[in-house]
Design a protein around this motif. Sequence first.
Motif, mmCIF file in Angstrom:
data_model
loop_
_atom_site.group_PDB
_atom_site.id
_atom_site.type_symbol
_atom_site.label_atom_id
_atom_site.label_comp_id
_atom_site.label_asym_id
_atom_site.label_seq_id
_atom_site.Cartn_x
_atom_site.Cartn_y
_atom_site.Cartn_z
ATOM 1 N N UNK A 259 34.348 19.037 41.951
ATOM 2 C CA UNK A 259 33.467 18.854 43.110
ATOM 3 C C UNK A 259 33.943 19.817 44.196
ATOM 4 N N UNK A 260 33.557 21.087 44.035
ATOM 5 C CA UNK A 260 34.083 22.152 44.878
ATOM 6 C C UNK A 260 33.343 22.249 46.209
ATOM 7 N N UNK A 261 34.014 22.849 47.174
ATOM 8 C CA UNK A 261 33.410 23.118 48.475
ATOM 9 C C UNK A 261 33.692 24.550 48.870
ATOM 10 N N UNK A 262 32.715 25.159 49.547
ATOM 11 C CA UNK A 262 32.867 26.549 49.935
ATOM 12 C C UNK A 262 32.172 26.856 51.238
ATOM 13 N N UNK A 263 32.099 28.132 51.566
ATOM 14 C CA UNK A 263 31.573 28.587 52.850
ATOM 15 C C UNK A 263 30.518 29.669 52.652
ATOM 16 N N UNK A 264 29.458 29.571 53.450
ATOM 17 C CA UNK A 264 28.402 30.571 53.462
ATOM 18 C C UNK A 264 28.223 31.069 54.896
ATOM 19 N N UNK A 265 27.610 32.239 55.041
ATOM 20 C CA UNK A 265 27.325 32.817 56.356
ATOM 21 C C UNK A 265 25.865 33.267 56.395
ATOM 22 N N UNK A 266 25.454 33.766 57.541
ATOM 23 C CA UNK A 266 24.049 34.123 57.748
ATOM 24 C C UNK A 266 23.638 35.285 56.848
ATOM 25 N N UNK A 267 22.346 35.431 56.595
ATOM 26 C CA UNK A 267 21.880 36.594 55.821
ATOM 27 C C UNK A 267 21.879 37.848 56.683
ATOM 28 N N UNK A 268 21.896 38.985 56.038
ATOM 29 C CA UNK A 268 21.703 40.249 56.740
ATOM 30 C C UNK A 268 22.882 40.742 57.550
ATOM 31 N N UNK A 269 24.051 40.117 57.398
ATOM 32 C CA UNK A 269 25.198 40.578 58.174
ATOM 33 C C UNK A 269 25.747 41.875 57.584
ATOM 34 N N UNK A 270 26.454 42.632 58.413
ATOM 35 C CA UNK A 270 27.016 43.899 57.950
ATOM 36 C C UNK A 270 28.163 43.641 56.985
ATOM 37 N N UNK A 274 31.109 40.620 57.168
ATOM 38 C CA UNK A 274 31.406 39.754 56.024
ATOM 39 C C UNK A 274 32.881 39.877 55.627
ATOM 40 N N UNK A 275 33.373 41.102 55.596
ATOM 41 C CA UNK A 275 34.774 41.308 55.215
ATOM 42 C C UNK A 275 35.726 40.618 56.182
ATOM 43 N N UNK A 276 35.370 40.597 57.476
ATOM 44 C CA UNK A 276 36.239 39.950 58.454
ATOM 45 C C UNK A 276 36.242 38.433 58.285
ATOM 46 N N UNK A 277 35.096 37.852 57.924
ATOM 47 C CA UNK A 277 35.062 36.414 57.653
ATOM 48 C C UNK A 277 35.889 36.092 56.409
ATOM 49 N N UNK A 278 35.753 36.908 55.380
ATOM 50 C CA UNK A 278 36.538 36.697 54.159
ATOM 51 C C UNK A 278 38.027 36.807 54.468
#
Length: 331
Positions: A259-270, A274-278
């Motif tokens: 029962x995994x949990x993860x993270x998503x972000x908005x569409x269309x980001x640079x 994305x790399x900074x969030x990761x």
Amino acid sequence: MPLSRRSFLAGAVAAPALAAAAGALGGCAGTVVQPGDLSRLRVMAPASPGGGWDTTARVLQRVIQSSGLARNVQVFNVEGAGGTIGLGQLSRETDDALLMMMGLVMVGAVDTNDSATRLTDVTPIARLIGETELIVAPPDAPYTDIQGFVEAWAADPAGTPIAGGSAGGTDQILAGLLAQAAGIDPAQVNYIAYSGGGESLAALLGGQVAAGISGTADYGEQVRTGDLVGLAVSTAERSQQVPDVPTLVESGFDVEVDNWRGLMARPGMSAGAREDLIALVQDTHDTEEWAQALEDNGWDDLLLTGDEYGEFLAEEEQRVLAILREIGLVQ
């Protein structure tokens, strides 16, 4: 000497960034931040307070702030439809400093709720943790292991009710996968959905159902005290919370469910945003505080980031859709 990525994410906040942070405290959307400006962060928990997504989001908030990776982290809740209301809201966001907590339940909810927004409409960041599912029986059940339960279940699927969480969620997905592995028609499974672990526990202790499926956090204590019988756990390895309960695989059933949990972000980001969030998630994962949080909550470390996480999501969507069709919850 150049700053490390961790130092960059944690410090060097210019006046424009402080102004953006002040606006973010109100939870408003529409603030566009430059890649690397994670001095403040919002985390959406697309469910009610107190549940698994909310708990994980608030642990993440605490660790990020206490380790100095971001100066301000705000968690807020958007309830409804297995998280798909929040998913739809995320798809309309323009804020790069926003993460949405989600998990296996949302994968199924997208189809069972006929959501207009799909997981492919937003940006995958990272899978974080997993929780073990626990299959239990009432203390006076005529079986004490999963093989005995499956024999009784196969003989009379309709007369062998199974308690679990929301329809189409992880508990019902596990019931369907186990039925398949045992040669039982998943459409014949008598699954009774309860709104929480407390209600399903009452049904088990009251002898209203033949078995129950939930997370180890819900049933583990009752198994340890002998109030419930632990039949099997769903993960590849046994759970430290109920170490005497065997896995489904070692019991002869080729079924594994985290029962995994993860993270998503908005569409269309640079790509940079994305790399900074990761990088923020990776740095959080690498802290001693996060390691302690995993131990304290009985979570499995399942970190998977970026494109690999996106590929995992695509595989999960296909797997879950197939079982939901077998169960009859989607066409």
